[in-house]
Design an enzyme around this catalytic site. Structure first.
Site, PDB file in Angstrom:
ATOM      1  N   GLN A   1       0.795  -1.228   0.000  1.00 56.98           N
ATOM      2  CA  GLN A   1       0.000   0.000   0.000  1.00 56.98           C
ATOM      3  C   GLN A   1       0.832   1.285   0.000  1.00 56.98           C
ATOM      4  OE1 GLN A   1      -3.400  -0.036   2.685  1.00 56.98           O
ATOM      5  NE2 GLN A   1      -3.572  -2.248   2.486  1.00 56.98           N
TER       6      GLN A   1
ATOM      7  N   ALA B   1       3.412   1.233   7.528  1.00 58.42           N
ATOM      8  CA  ALA B   1       4.118  -0.044   7.354  1.00 58.42           C
ATOM      9  C   ALA B   1       5.421  -0.046   8.147  1.00 58.42           C
ATOM     10  CB  ALA B   1       4.392  -0.299   5.872  1.00 58.42           C
TER      11      ALA B   1
ATOM     12  N   LYS C   1       0.026   5.036  12.018  1.00 60.11           N
ATOM     13  CA  LYS C   1      -0.362   3.765  11.386  1.00 60.11           C
ATOM     14  C   LYS C   1       0.334   3.650  10.024  1.00 60.11           C
ATOM     15  CE  LYS C   1      -4.848   3.711  13.731  1.00 60.11           C
ATOM     16  NZ  LYS C   1      -4.523   2.643  14.686  1.00 60.11           N
TER      17      LYS C   1
ATOM     18  N   ASP D   1      -2.413  -1.498  11.772  1.00 53.42           N
ATOM     19  CA  ASP D   1      -3.374  -0.396  11.749  1.00 53.42           C
ATOM     20  C   ASP D   1      -4.535  -0.560  12.719  1.00 53.42           C
ATOM     21  OD1 ASP D   1      -1.817   0.718   9.781  1.00 53.42           O
ATOM     22  OD2 ASP D   1      -3.176   0.226   8.133  1.00 53.42           O
TER      23      ASP D   1
ATOM     24  N   CYS E   1       6.985   8.315   8.075  1.00 53.15           N
ATOM     25  CA  CYS E   1       6.139   8.846   7.016  1.00 53.15           C
ATOM     26  C   CYS E   1       7.026   9.575   6.009  1.00 53.15           C
ATOM     27  CB  CYS E   1       5.107   9.800   7.617  1.00 53.15           C
ATOM     28  SG  CYS E   1       3.819  10.239   6.460  1.00 53.15           S
TER      29      CYS E   1
ATOM     30  N   CYS F   1      -1.271   5.973   7.464  1.00 53.75           N
ATOM     31  CA  CYS F   1      -0.321   6.907   6.857  1.00 53.75           C
ATOM     32  C   CYS F   1      -0.880   8.319   6.831  1.00 53.75           C
ATOM     33  CB  CYS F   1       0.102   6.484   5.464  1.00 53.75           C
ATOM     34  SG  CYS F   1       1.508   7.498   4.926  1.00 53.75           S
TER      35      CYS F   1
END
Length: 421
Positions: free
Chosen positions: A54, A319, A317, A309, A352, A172
């Site tokens: 994602q 990866a 939240k 998540d 991020c 994210c």
């Protein structure tokens, strides 16, 4: 179902570890568990045929990645040492150590790991579901729609482009801004930015939750001439009319609705835990999985752990959070099975990579309380500035690291911290 139901007291199979969710969290923790104890009998419950990378969807929406590199068949990603139940979870019975699947199968466990991700609540914005994918309404959060985002960005030469960000928490938190910056950068490079009104409508009150990263982001807001609207929450969309309604909150708690016409709308839906979590006894008051923030063990059930998540912990939240959480869950779960004290601690790490332009990224890395947790020294990469090094990492390295390192249980730069007693 009642507790007297025979299916509940006689599970079809009892596993050492039952993992709910075959996304990043579920597969990474399975691999980390297997590396620590190859005798564990592990099962994963995951209904999907496809596993998605994602974090790559934003890059597809910016014309950087091809869509096909963001997905693989679940059968190719699922570890060969686990039993895969390709079903949905219907209910959890933590007091009986079992889970009921959509086909009626009841599975038992000695330890349970919950990593089902979250649910995108598209219906939370009136008219959005039926508007997506046409009339300029798009979302990189919708599977397969990032390509439409890129088509719209390339096509738009004048008019109004709206980008929305819903109330936290969302997966994210930087992704709505990533779409905003990459689109604006494309328009700037192609000489059409001056003919566009670009607006960012953020339901929150600040540009980014960790102050150290705001100056770099604000400089790009200024560069692109973006009109930022805080406490402005998207509540309805009329695709055919190309109109959006935003609910604007003031400091006294009052609200006012504002309708805006658009040529392009990148919408992000509100988000919540899956129903079988938020409607269960395992959820906190906000409906997220109630975990201890350090050990990632459930607050009330010693043999239940969680990550990803769905977690009610206050980390971002992402990866990258899962990459640090999986070894913590694996180490603590095995300690639990061996009647040992838990030793591993998660410090809230999340990352991020904010794609502020094609070729540069602000690599925000932080933990609980907004504490900066950079992976690299500033001479390698200063995360508070937009750098080419961070772009190289995101665009060239992270997909490979995701598929070949994280999902395989390789814990490079992710060794768990020892729990401070």
């Amino acid at each position: 179902m009642s507790n007297q139901d025979p299916h509940h007291v006689q599970p079809e199979k009892i596993y050492s570890v039952l993992i709910v969710g075959g996304g990043a969290g579920g597969i990474a923790v399975a691999a980390s568990l297997h590396k620590r104890d190859r005798k564990l009998e592990i099962a994963i419950v995951e209904p999907s045929d496809t596993h998605h990378y994602q974090p790559g969807w934003t890059m597809v929406g910016g014309g950087v990645f091809r869509p096909e590199i963001t997905a693989k068949a679940m059968a190719k990603v699922m570890p060969d040492f686990v039993t895969w139940h390709q079903q949905q979870v219907v209910s959890l019975e933590p007091d009986q150590n079992c889970v009921t699947l959509s086909d009626g199968t009841v599975l038992g466990y000695k330890a349970l790991v919950l990593a089902p991700g979250l649910e995108l609540n598209w219906a939370g914005i009136e008219g959005l579901t039926e508007s997506l994918g046409q009339n300029g309404v798009t979302s990189n959060y919708q599977e397969g729609m990032a390509q439409y985002t890129w088509e719209m960005v390339k096509r738009l030469k004048k008019g109004t482009a709206l980008f929305s960000q819903p109330p936290m928490p969302i997966k994210c938190a930087g992704a709505p801004q990533k779409a905003l910056y990459l689109s604006s950068d494309h328009w700037r490079r192609n000489g059409v930015l001056d003919d566009l009104s670009v607006q960012f409508h953020n339901a929150g009150a600040v540009l980014f939750g960790v102050p150290e990263y705001v100056p770099a982001l604000q400089s790009y807001i200024d560069r692109y001439g973006i009109d930022v609207n805080y406490q402005s929450n998207l509540v309805s969309v009329n695709g055919p009319a190309q109109k959006a309604v935003f609910r604007i909150s003031d400091t006294e708690g009052g609200t006012q609705d504002r309708e805006i016409s658009f040529d392009m709308l990148h919408a992000v839906p509100p988000q919540r835990a899956p129903a079988f979590i938020r409607e269960s006894s395992l959820a906190n008051e906000a409906g997220w999985l109630d975990l201890k923030s350090d050990t990632l063990r459930h607050s009330h059930h010693e043999n239940i752990f969680g990550l990803g998540d769905v977690s009610g912990t206050t980390n971002a939240k992402t990866a990258a959070a899962v990459r640090k959480q999986a070894p913590v869950v694996a180490e603590n779960l095995i300690a639990h099975l061996n009647d040992q004290p838990l030793t591993a601690e998660y410090l809230g790490y999340g990352s991020c990579p904010l794609t502020v332009e094609r070729g540069r990224i602000v690599l925000a890395e932080f933990g609980y309380g907004g504490e900066l947790q950079p992976t690299f020294p500033t001479w390698v990469n200063d995360g508070t500035k937009a750098t080419r090094a961070a772009w190289w990492l995101k665009a060239k390295q992270l997909p490979m690291l995701y598929w070949q390192v994280m999902l395989k249980g390789h814990e490079w730069l992710a060794k768990p911290k020892k729990l401070s007693q």
